[in-house]
Scaffold this active site. Sequence first.
Site, mmCIF file in Angstrom:
data_model
loop_
_atom_site.group_PDB
_atom_site.id
_atom_site.type_symbol
_atom_site.label_atom_id
_atom_site.label_comp_id
_atom_site.label_asym_id
_atom_site.label_seq_id
_atom_site.Cartn_x
_atom_site.Cartn_y
_atom_site.Cartn_z
ATOM 1 N N CYS A 2 0.884 -1.068 0.075
ATOM 2 C CA CYS A 2 -0.021 -0.059 -0.034
ATOM 3 C C CYS A 2 0.991 1.264 0.088
ATOM 4 C CB CYS A 2 -0.941 -0.046 1.121
ATOM 5 S SG CYS A 2 -1.894 -1.601 1.483
ATOM 6 N N ARG A 27 2.772 0.695 -5.488
ATOM 7 C CA ARG A 27 2.648 -0.183 -4.245
ATOM 8 C C ARG A 27 1.434 -0.779 -4.158
ATOM 9 N NH1 ARG A 27 6.575 2.141 -0.665
ATOM 10 N NH2 ARG A 27 5.901 1.003 0.942
ATOM 11 N N TRP A 99 -2.956 -2.352 -1.525
ATOM 12 C CA TRP A 99 -2.958 -3.919 -2.025
ATOM 13 C C TRP A 99 -3.486 -4.570 -0.933
ATOM 14 C CZ3 TRP A 99 0.095 -8.357 -0.380
ATOM 15 C CH2 TRP A 99 -0.007 -9.336 -1.327
ATOM 16 N N ASN A 125 -0.245 1.474 6.034
ATOM 17 C CA ASN A 125 0.666 0.543 5.275
ATOM 18 C C ASN A 125 1.341 -0.369 6.085
ATOM 19 O OD1 ASN A 125 3.742 0.980 3.571
ATOM 20 N ND2 ASN A 125 2.413 -0.688 3.378
ATOM 21 N N GLY A 126 0.963 -1.770 5.868
ATOM 22 C CA GLY A 126 1.711 -2.674 6.868
ATOM 23 C C GLY A 126 0.736 -3.749 7.209
ATOM 24 N N GLU A 503 12.318 -17.541 -15.220
ATOM 25 C CA GLU A 503 12.097 -16.187 -15.200
ATOM 26 C C GLU A 503 10.951 -16.181 -16.470
ATOM 27 O OE1 GLU A 503 12.497 -13.630 -13.821
ATOM 28 O OE2 GLU A 503 12.081 -11.966 -15.028
ATOM 29 N N LYS A 507 7.242 -14.579 -16.045
ATOM 30 C CA LYS A 507 6.680 -13.335 -16.858
ATOM 31 C C LYS A 507 5.523 -13.808 -17.547
ATOM 32 C CE LYS A 507 8.887 -10.773 -15.815
ATOM 33 N NZ LYS A 507 9.779 -10.623 -15.026
ATOM 34 N N GLU A 510 2.482 -13.906 -14.758
ATOM 35 C CA GLU A 510 2.272 -12.580 -14.263
ATOM 36 C C GLU A 510 1.601 -11.625 -15.222
ATOM 37 O OE1 GLU A 510 5.347 -10.559 -12.062
ATOM 38 O OE2 GLU A 510 6.634 -10.870 -13.814
ATOM 39 N N HIS A 526 11.107 -36.673 -13.924
ATOM 40 C CA HIS A 526 10.845 -37.096 -12.505
ATOM 41 C C HIS A 526 9.428 -36.503 -12.143
ATOM 42 C CE1 HIS A 526 14.931 -38.572 -12.279
ATOM 43 N NE2 HIS A 526 15.387 -37.269 -12.960
ATOM 44 N N LYS A 631 4.268 -3.236 -7.401
ATOM 45 C CA LYS A 631 5.709 -3.069 -8.010
ATOM 46 C C LYS A 631 6.517 -3.438 -6.654
ATOM 47 C CE LYS A 631 8.887 -2.502 -10.843
ATOM 48 N NZ LYS A 631 9.094 -3.589 -11.710
HETATM 49 C C1 F6R Z 1 8.597 -10.207 -11.487
HETATM 50 C C2 F6R Z 1 8.965 -9.190 -10.319
HETATM 51 C C3 F6R Z 1 9.042 -9.654 -8.977
HETATM 52 C C4 F6R Z 1 9.975 -9.041 -8.284
HETATM 53 C C5 F6R Z 1 10.002 -9.398 -6.707
HETATM 54 C C6 F6R Z 1 11.233 -8.908 -6.073
HETATM 55 O O1 F6R Z 1 8.421 -9.621 -12.612
HETATM 56 O O2 F6R Z 1 8.946 -8.249 -10.626
HETATM 57 O O3 F6R Z 1 9.203 -10.955 -8.892
HETATM 58 O O4 F6R Z 1 11.329 -9.414 -8.811
HETATM 59 O O5 F6R Z 1 8.921 -8.852 -6.097
HETATM 60 O O6 F6R Z 1 10.997 -7.340 -5.974
HETATM 61 P P1 F6R Z 1 12.377 -6.359 -5.669
HETATM 62 O O7 F6R Z 1 13.376 -6.736 -6.922
HETATM 63 O O8 F6R Z 1 12.086 -5.281 -5.533
HETATM 64 O O9 F6R Z 1 13.047 -6.987 -4.392
#
Ligand code: F6R
Length: 636
Positions: A2, A27, A99, A125-126, A503, A507, A510, A526, A631
Amino acid sequence: MCGIVAYIGKKNAKDLLIDGLRSLEYRGYDSSGIAVLHNSKIELVKSAGKIARLEEKILSLKAPALVTNSVSSNFNSHVAEKINLALETSTCGIGHTRWATHGIANDTNAHPHQDTEANIALVHNGIIKNYLSLKQELEAEGIQFRTETDTEVITHLFAKQRAGKADLDALRAVMNRLEGSYAVVILVKDQNKLLVAKNQSPLVIGIGEEENYVASDSSTVLQYTNKVLKLKDQQLAEITETKIILEDLYGNEAKIEVHHLVQNTSIQEKGPYKHFLVKEIHEQPAVTSLMLDQCLANATKPITGFEQLDVDFKQINRIVFVACGSAYHAALIGKYLIELWARVPVDVEVASEYASKQVIVGANDLVVGISQSGETADTLAAINNAKNAGAQIMAITNKSDSAIYDLTSPNNYVTPAGIEVSVASTKAFVSQVLALYFLTIKIAEDRTEIDLTEIKQGLRSLPLIIDQVIERAEDYKKQFIKYSNYRDFLFLSRGINYPIALEGALKLKELSYIHATGYPSGEMKHGPIAILDQSVPVLTIAIDGKSKFEHSLYEKTLSNAEEARARKSPSLVIACDDNQDVTGLFDEVIRIPNIDQFLSPIIATIPLQFLAYYIAEELGKDVDQPRNLAKSVTVE
Ligand code: F6R
């Protein structure tokens, strides 16, 4: 998680709050709301959905006809007029973008929250860990809860504590009851002031001329003032236009340390791109080029960029990477590189697990947190755990103005990827991987005689090759959108590209909400192989290499891909231009320029970013702000 924002001064609070919320939307964007003070009353508007919906709701107060039915407000015209007047004239208010942790994302659970008498409004926030027992206690006293949030307990506790106490004393008494993390801002009905409290969630005060700002991060206030006070854990403050009273949990006055930060007024624009994600994919040649210029300007000279570190790599016996999500995948590549070239044993731990483990580390272990945002609560907690257990700590982060940077200083490497707006990481991930190549070279140069000139030269060619990959985007699009309607995907690879399989799967998951999993190629037989049939495409990353070892990895990877094909799975491969053995073996050959296997992870990542993007676009998903994500993940 948040984002919270607040303002007290002479300007229109509503406009500043909305601007602040927009800059904090990274956030969380499940719901948002603002509350303002007007004529000794609090007026409040909140809405499920993104901030744009809140703005529409605010607009509906003055111009109902301009508003779509989906957002039509529930206010009758008299109430609407009253709230509108308050919003247009108030110079003191609080805002929140959410969030969801406790309770679904609806209007009711959106912040700000109020006490029973509507004397206060509060944003948080928290996570309040002991909220259930506090709620039971308050309910036993007859208080009726209106929301499913953990936050609501703070509003009722504070309202209760205010009876007969000064506000800061009441807030302190509440803090003494709370367990968990919080950044809180409170608006009190008939008082022109803001009350704030902080523990484990970030909160800053931006100090202006006869005005003050509060926000979850300094970049939000930096557009108005460069004088920033970062609250410490267990601090609380009372803020008016001209005065800040800062105290600790024991009632002592705390020193106001003002940081003069560099003002960053650059507004993030998409430019010619439809989404920030594509823009950020296109920024990767420039980001890698900048990093190489900063650290590896000359391939025959020692690496630079690590001079400020207070770590003697010759004395390090073990490295532990702690990270989450994409950063965790980057760490897995780091492990591969460091063990290969610098010959130091490396563990990679999911930060949320490592944070609450009885870790076994000593003074010769180096625990390195990797985090784009520098605010990820799990990573922060993991680094703290290692620090408390006696390890040396370090960070690779994209933000020098962050909790992880502060915690690990001077032991940090800051990636110059710039602000990453799109929630799914692209350029920041690539910059983390490149930083790990650099760190490996640094450690190898300090500890070994190994000659890495060829590797360094190879790294210097990366920006150009990334550019060439990006130029193929339209071809990739044609290849990828055919796969938009599958519901499951498997990504496979071995060795240094196994983390890229993880990765690629993350991608796709998400951005498109398609279920996707990455596996080491050899592991598929396996268990996972059981799910394979014509409905599950398998994408393999198969990059050949010069050495016998690299070639054998490649051959084994191809043979695992064959096993998947034998189960009728549609097959895709990422392979280099000159690699002809894949032709005919796969339904879709995704070509990348020729590259050495040891340098291929960054290059192989780019088509996978496009895969996720084009499929998400084809399916009409919200590319830059996928559902349920944020983010910066600031709760554990
Ligand atoms: C995936 C993504 C997340 C971040 C993860 C860690 O595209 O962005 O998996 O990599 O939340 O975030 P940071 O790097 O900010 O600690």
